[in-house]
Design a protein around this motif. Sequence first.
Motif, PDB file in Angstrom:
ATOM      1  N   GLU A   4       0.819  -1.277   0.035  1.00  0.00           N
ATOM      2  CA  GLU A   4       0.082  -0.021  -0.121  1.00  0.00           C
ATOM      3  C   GLU A   4       0.956   1.169  -0.104  1.00  0.00           C
ATOM      4  O   GLU A   4       1.907   1.133   0.417  1.00  0.00           O
ATOM      5  CB  GLU A   4      -0.868  -0.037   1.233  1.00  0.00           C
ATOM      6  N   GLU A   5       0.313   2.194  -0.595  1.00  0.00           N
ATOM      7  CA  GLU A   5       0.942   3.729  -0.809  1.00  0.00           C
ATOM      8  C   GLU A   5       1.429   4.235   0.552  1.00  0.00           C
ATOM      9  O   GLU A   5       2.523   4.984   0.568  1.00  0.00           O
ATOM     10  CB  GLU A   5       0.420   4.530  -1.710  1.00  0.00           C
ATOM     11  N   SER A   6       0.551   4.006   1.587  1.00  0.00           N
ATOM     12  CA  SER A   6       0.902   5.024   2.789  1.00  0.00           C
ATOM     13  C   SER A   6       0.331   3.991   3.996  1.00  0.00           C
ATOM     14  O   SER A   6      -0.229   3.283   4.021  1.00  0.00           O
ATOM     15  CB  SER A   6       0.295   6.280   2.902  1.00  0.00           C
ATOM     16  N   GLU A   7       0.751   4.626   5.137  1.00  0.00           N
ATOM     17  CA  GLU A   7       0.149   3.905   6.426  1.00  0.00           C
ATOM     18  C   GLU A   7      -1.056   3.989   6.593  1.00  0.00           C
ATOM     19  O   GLU A   7      -1.732   3.121   6.867  1.00  0.00           O
ATOM     20  CB  GLU A   7       0.992   4.471   7.363  1.00  0.00           C
ATOM     21  N   GLY A   8      -1.609   5.041   6.291  1.00  0.00           N
ATOM     22  CA  GLY A   8      -3.024   5.359   6.145  1.00  0.00           C
ATOM     23  C   GLY A   8      -3.772   4.331   5.317  1.00  0.00           C
ATOM     24  O   GLY A   8      -4.885   3.794   5.747  1.00  0.00           O
ATOM     25  N   HIS A   9      -3.411   4.180   4.178  1.00  0.00           N
ATOM     26  CA  HIS A   9      -3.763   2.950   3.219  1.00  0.00           C
ATOM     27  C   HIS A   9      -3.827   1.631   3.690  1.00  0.00           C
ATOM     28  O   HIS A   9      -4.675   0.691   3.418  1.00  0.00           O
ATOM     29  CB  HIS A   9      -3.308   3.093   2.108  1.00  0.00           C
ATOM     30  N   ILE A  10      -2.664   1.547   4.126  1.00  0.00           N
ATOM     31  CA  ILE A  10      -2.334  -0.139   5.234  1.00  0.00           C
ATOM     32  C   ILE A  10      -3.635  -0.289   6.067  1.00  0.00           C
ATOM     33  O   ILE A  10      -4.375  -1.293   6.038  1.00  0.00           O
ATOM     34  CB  ILE A  10      -1.144  -0.024   5.496  1.00  0.00           C
ATOM     35  N   GLN A  11      -4.015   0.698   6.878  1.00  0.00           N
ATOM     36  CA  GLN A  11      -4.846   0.499   7.864  1.00  0.00           C
ATOM     37  C   GLN A  11      -6.225   0.389   7.187  1.00  0.00           C
ATOM     38  O   GLN A  11      -6.979  -0.550   7.756  1.00  0.00           O
ATOM     39  CB  GLN A  11      -5.019   1.717   8.749  1.00  0.00           C
ATOM     40  N   ALA A  12      -6.567   1.161   6.283  1.00  0.00           N
ATOM     41  CA  ALA A  12      -7.975   1.196   5.447  1.00  0.00           C
ATOM     42  C   ALA A  12      -7.949  -0.122   4.795  1.00  0.00           C
ATOM     43  O   ALA A  12      -9.032  -0.690   4.845  1.00  0.00           O
ATOM     44  CB  ALA A  12      -7.962   2.501   4.572  1.00  0.00           C
ATOM     45  N   LEU A 110       1.237  -8.348   7.423  1.00  0.00           N
ATOM     46  CA  LEU A 110       2.436  -8.090   7.077  1.00  0.00           C
ATOM     47  C   LEU A 110       2.394  -7.161   5.872  1.00  0.00           C
ATOM     48  O   LEU A 110       1.599  -7.653   4.829  1.00  0.00           O
ATOM     49  CB  LEU A 110       3.582  -8.811   6.918  1.00  0.00           C
ATOM     50  N   PHE A 111       2.592  -5.830   5.854  1.00  0.00           N
ATOM     51  CA  PHE A 111       2.498  -4.831   4.650  1.00  0.00           C
ATOM     52  C   PHE A 111       3.784  -4.271   4.293  1.00  0.00           C
ATOM     53  O   PHE A 111       4.727  -4.387   5.129  1.00  0.00           O
ATOM     54  CB  PHE A 111       1.651  -3.762   4.996  1.00  0.00           C
ATOM     55  N   VAL A 112       3.856  -3.839   2.977  1.00  0.00           N
ATOM     56  CA  VAL A 112       5.020  -3.145   2.586  1.00  0.00           C
ATOM     57  C   VAL A 112       4.584  -1.754   1.839  1.00  0.00           C
ATOM     58  O   VAL A 112       3.433  -1.742   1.514  1.00  0.00           O
ATOM     59  CB  VAL A 112       5.817  -3.693   1.381  1.00  0.00           C
ATOM     60  N   VAL A 113       5.337  -0.866   2.551  1.00  0.00           N
ATOM     61  CA  VAL A 113       4.896   0.596   2.176  1.00  0.00           C
ATOM     62  C   VAL A 113       5.504   0.878   0.806  1.00  0.00           C
ATOM     63  O   VAL A 113       6.909   0.911   0.661  1.00  0.00           O
ATOM     64  CB  VAL A 113       5.272   1.759   3.168  1.00  0.00           C
ATOM     65  N   GLY A 114       4.630   1.230  -0.179  1.00  0.00           N
ATOM     66  CA  GLY A 114       5.353   1.478  -1.403  1.00  0.00           C
ATOM     67  C   GLY A 114       4.212   1.294  -2.519  1.00  0.00           C
ATOM     68  O   GLY A 114       2.963   1.108  -2.136  1.00  0.00           O
ATOM     69  N   ALA A 115       4.419   1.923  -3.835  1.00  0.00           N
ATOM     70  CA  ALA A 115       3.472   2.051  -4.889  1.00  0.00           C
ATOM     71  C   ALA A 115       3.058   0.695  -5.279  1.00  0.00           C
ATOM     72  O   ALA A 115       3.595  -0.342  -5.051  1.00  0.00           O
ATOM     73  CB  ALA A 115       4.124   2.456  -6.143  1.00  0.00           C
ATOM     74  N   ARG A 116       1.610   0.827  -5.106  1.00  0.00           N
ATOM     75  CA  ARG A 116       0.794  -0.476  -5.587  1.00  0.00           C
ATOM     76  C   ARG A 116       1.158  -0.888  -6.867  1.00  0.00           C
ATOM     77  O   ARG A 116       1.434  -0.383  -7.822  1.00  0.00           O
ATOM     78  CB  ARG A 116      -0.692  -0.442  -5.442  1.00  0.00           C
ATOM     79  N   ASP A 117       1.128  -2.393  -7.144  1.00  0.00           N
ATOM     80  CA  ASP A 117       1.242  -3.049  -8.458  1.00  0.00           C
ATOM     81  C   ASP A 117      -0.048  -2.359  -9.501  1.00  0.00           C
ATOM     82  O   ASP A 117      -1.077  -2.309  -8.860  1.00  0.00           O
ATOM     83  CB  ASP A 117       1.147  -4.516  -8.595  1.00  0.00           C
ATOM     84  N   LYS A 118       0.383  -2.192 -10.721  1.00  0.00           N
ATOM     85  CA  LYS A 118      -0.765  -1.717 -11.546  1.00  0.00           C
ATOM     86  C   LYS A 118      -1.549  -2.772 -12.210  1.00  0.00           C
ATOM     87  O   LYS A 118      -2.495  -2.687 -12.904  1.00  0.00           O
ATOM     88  CB  LYS A 118      -0.118  -0.585 -12.468  1.00  0.00           C
ATOM     89  N   SER A 119      -1.291  -4.140 -11.642  1.00  0.00           N
ATOM     90  CA  SER A 119      -1.892  -5.201 -12.252  1.00  0.00           C
ATOM     91  C   SER A 119      -3.381  -5.591 -11.925  1.00  0.00           C
ATOM     92  O   SER A 119      -3.968  -4.695 -10.821  1.00  0.00           O
ATOM     93  CB  SER A 119      -1.202  -6.499 -12.082  1.00  0.00           C
TER      94      SER A 119
END
Length: 119
Positions: A4-12, A110-119
Amino acid sequence: MWREESEGHIQAAFQDWLHGLLAQQRLTAREMSVTLLTPAAGSGKGDSAAPAGLPPEMRLARARVVMEFQPQAFVGLLAAVSGNEHWVWVERLSIRNWGSPQVELELGALFVVGARDKS
């Protein structure tokens, strides 16, 4: 692994995913909270810090859910969690089977902070 792109996106994303699983099993959360554990190295946040060996771009998310205990639906929920393609695990499970039966469940992911895959 979730990205997910940010910590807020991770939680959501974790909360939305969990709401979807509950809906599939026709369960309703009485309480739900999602917290994010930050990397321990230099965070200074004590108990809210993730393990020290976690790379800086990774985050551990924890969801706490309290719901009515419906045995068959709950077994379905656990099966959906274990069959999931993402890194999700049960951290704690407590079932009260008296009065108004309810279950308290804590899940980790477990999450990675970074740009999401466009697939």
